[in-house]
Design an enzyme around this catalytic site. Structure first.
Site, PDB file in Angstrom:
ATOM      1  N   GLU A  73      43.859  46.750  42.383  1.00 47.24           N
ATOM      2  CA  GLU A  73      43.640  47.653  43.534  1.00 47.24           C
ATOM      3  C   GLU A  73      44.130  49.067  43.217  1.00 47.24           C
ATOM      4  OE1 GLU A  73      41.778  46.477  45.555  1.00 47.24           O
ATOM      5  OE2 GLU A  73      42.267  44.479  46.278  1.00 47.24           O
ATOM      6  N   PHE A 101      37.091  41.229  35.129  1.00 43.70           N
ATOM      7  CA  PHE A 101      38.211  40.789  35.963  1.00 43.70           C
ATOM      8  C   PHE A 101      37.805  40.559  37.418  1.00 43.70           C
ATOM      9  CE2 PHE A 101      40.208  43.925  32.908  1.00 43.70           C
ATOM     10  CZ  PHE A 101      40.599  42.968  31.984  1.00 43.70           C
ATOM     11  N   GLU A 137      35.084  47.685  35.171  1.00 41.04           N
ATOM     12  CA  GLU A 137      34.259  47.354  34.010  1.00 41.04           C
ATOM     13  C   GLU A 137      35.131  47.297  32.769  1.00 41.04           C
ATOM     14  OE1 GLU A 137      30.176  49.520  35.677  1.00 41.04           O
ATOM     15  OE2 GLU A 137      30.971  50.076  33.706  1.00 41.04           O
ATOM     16  N   ARG A 178      73.966  25.128  45.456  1.00 44.38           N
ATOM     17  CA  ARG A 178      74.279  25.027  44.031  1.00 44.38           C
ATOM     18  C   ARG A 178      75.757  25.336  43.788  1.00 44.38           C
ATOM     19  NH1 ARG A 178      73.579  22.865  39.054  1.00 44.38           N
ATOM     20  NH2 ARG A 178      73.536  24.441  37.376  1.00 44.38           N
ATOM     21  N   ASN A 189      41.565  51.410  49.921  1.00 39.99           N
ATOM     22  CA  ASN A 189      42.697  51.800  50.760  1.00 39.99           C
ATOM     23  C   ASN A 189      43.204  50.602  51.563  1.00 39.99           C
ATOM     24  OD1 ASN A 189      42.841  54.507  49.982  1.00 39.99           O
ATOM     25  ND2 ASN A 189      41.295  55.118  51.470  1.00 39.99           N
TER      26      ASN A 189
END
Length: 419
Positions: A401, A194, A165, A305, A277
């Site tokens: 998370e 979000f 929130e 490169r 989890n």
């Protein structure tokens, strides 16, 4: 409901993976095989190697060619994800009787790592969708499982997870969204921030307060799109994760049937934490895929490169840096897979290991991608080169998370309270 087993899904593919899968859109980048020391198939069973091949193939053919366009045009690739669902990726660890693939957490990690080499942002959303489907499968009653899971596993419908929130991020137990029981409905008021997929998805797994303060007052509701009182904020402009929309989810006297509550009142916080989890393993696995792709991109760039009359691969500093990147990648992968196994086995150390794996892998894999960009020099900063997108897409993995600071809190608390 009739289900198709994982091996049958593999057979649908009809062709084996090209192991030298393309990882960028640069015409100058040559296709090369996976170096054996970082080969993600080491230690896997034959069946797991087949799942992995299928995921790599899908990433190569269906995701990587569109990764840049999805990012720049902010396209939510619904049809591509539905193709992934046809292979069993819509409900990887959901039970087969409701349409899932019934695979393990380790299998899931392997699949998400492979898919992320094609597009981190899209795979990360697929991982969130899988977590939502798993929560309904695990905590829902038979009616709820049969009602929601088959459509979610096929990705005929998409899901979003609603915990955060505006005023409660890391302190999830302080959430303020309320759900007051009135007859056979809950009247929900509040907002979530979000939310991945918000506004474009069909099913919202919502943590809300049905009781007093603290975690024991939180319950879990399944809110369906189209419910009166459910609305969405503006589409957020983000650094990465642009192939999935992010919006606030707003509830204004939103009436949700009691039959849409998962479990009993007061069980929501425990459900949310158990979901996270697994979510931490999933997001760490997405970081592994980005790092794996970036190591290969860096290696390919060093081999072609030239500066000061010779290829960059002859520069000892860059050789050592590439070796460090490869070592961190393999260490992260081993850590994530150990945590996935602990979670699957419901071991006592699972929560700590999931936190350790999320902390270590998301930090180290971001550093790997960032170092790969540095090796590309100015080219790495151009959107024509895939490495910059991997950097942008996985930066948020250190935040969501549960932030990596919260992961440190969980780990230290476990160390200091165990007798």
């Amino acid at each position: 409901m009739a289900t198709v087993g994982p091996l049958a899904r593999i057979a649908r593919l009809g062709s084996s993976i090209c192991r030298n899968h393309r990882l960028s859109f640069n015409r100058s980048t040559q296709r090369r095989g996976i170096a054996s020391c970082v080969d993600p198939s080491h230690g896997l069973t034959d069946e797991q190697k087949e799942f992995q091949k299928m995921a790599f193939d899908f990433a190569t053919n269906e995701m990587a060619p569109h990764m840049s366009e999805w990012d720049q045009k902010e396209i939510f690739p619904v049809e591509t994800m539905r193709k992934a669902a046809q292979l069993g990726f819509g409900g990887i660890y959901v039970q087969p009787e409701v349409g899932g693939s019934g695979l393990s957490r380790l299998d899931t990690s392997i699949i998400f790592e492979a898919l992320s080499t094609g597009c981190v942002s899209t795979t990360a959303y697929i991982s969130i969708h899988n977590m939502c489907a798993w929560m309904i499968d695990t905590f829902g009653n038979n009616e709820q499982r049969e009602r929601f899971c088959p459509d979610l596993c096929l990705m005929d419908k998409f899901a979003s997870y609603c915990l955060t929130e505006p005023g409660s991020g890391s302190d999830a137990a302080s959430l303020l969204t309320t759900a007051q029981l009135k007859g056979d409905h809950y009247i929900v008021n509040g907002s979530k921030a979000f939310i991945s997929g918000g506004g474009d998805t069909d099913v919202y797994i919502v943590m809300c307060r049905t009781g007093g303060k603290g975690p024991k007052g939180i319950s879990c509701l399944v809110v369906e799109k189209g419910t009166p009182g459910l609305s969405f904020g503006k589409k957020e402009k983000k650094v990465g994760w642009n192939s999935q929309p992010t919006r606030a989810v707003i509830f204004e006297d939103c009436a949700v049937p009691v039959i849409n509550r998962l479990g009993e009142e007061g069980q929501g916080f425990n459900m949310a934490m158990r979901g996270l989890n697994g979510g931490r393993i999933n997001i760490a696995s997405c970081s592994l895929g980005a790092a794996h792709a970036s190591v290969q991109l860096a290696r390919d760039h060093l081999l072609v490169r030239k500066q000061f009359g010779e290829t960059l691969s002859n520069n000892q500093y860059l050789q050592f840096k590439l070796a460090e990147m490869a070592t961190k990648l393999v260490a992260s992968r081993l850590m994530v897979r150990e945590a996935a196994t602990a979670l699957q086995e419901n071991r006592s150390d699972a929560v700590s290991l999931c936190s350790m794996a999320k902390l270590f892998a998301t930090d180290e894999c971001f550093n790997i991608c960032n170092d790969a960009l540095q090796m590309h020099g100015g080219y790495g900063y151009l959107k024509d080169y895939a490495v910059q997108q991997f950097v942008r897409d996985i930066r948020v993995h250190q935040i969501l998370e549960g932030t990596n600071e919260v992961m440190r809190m969980i780990i230290s608390r476990n160390l200091l309270t165990e007798s």
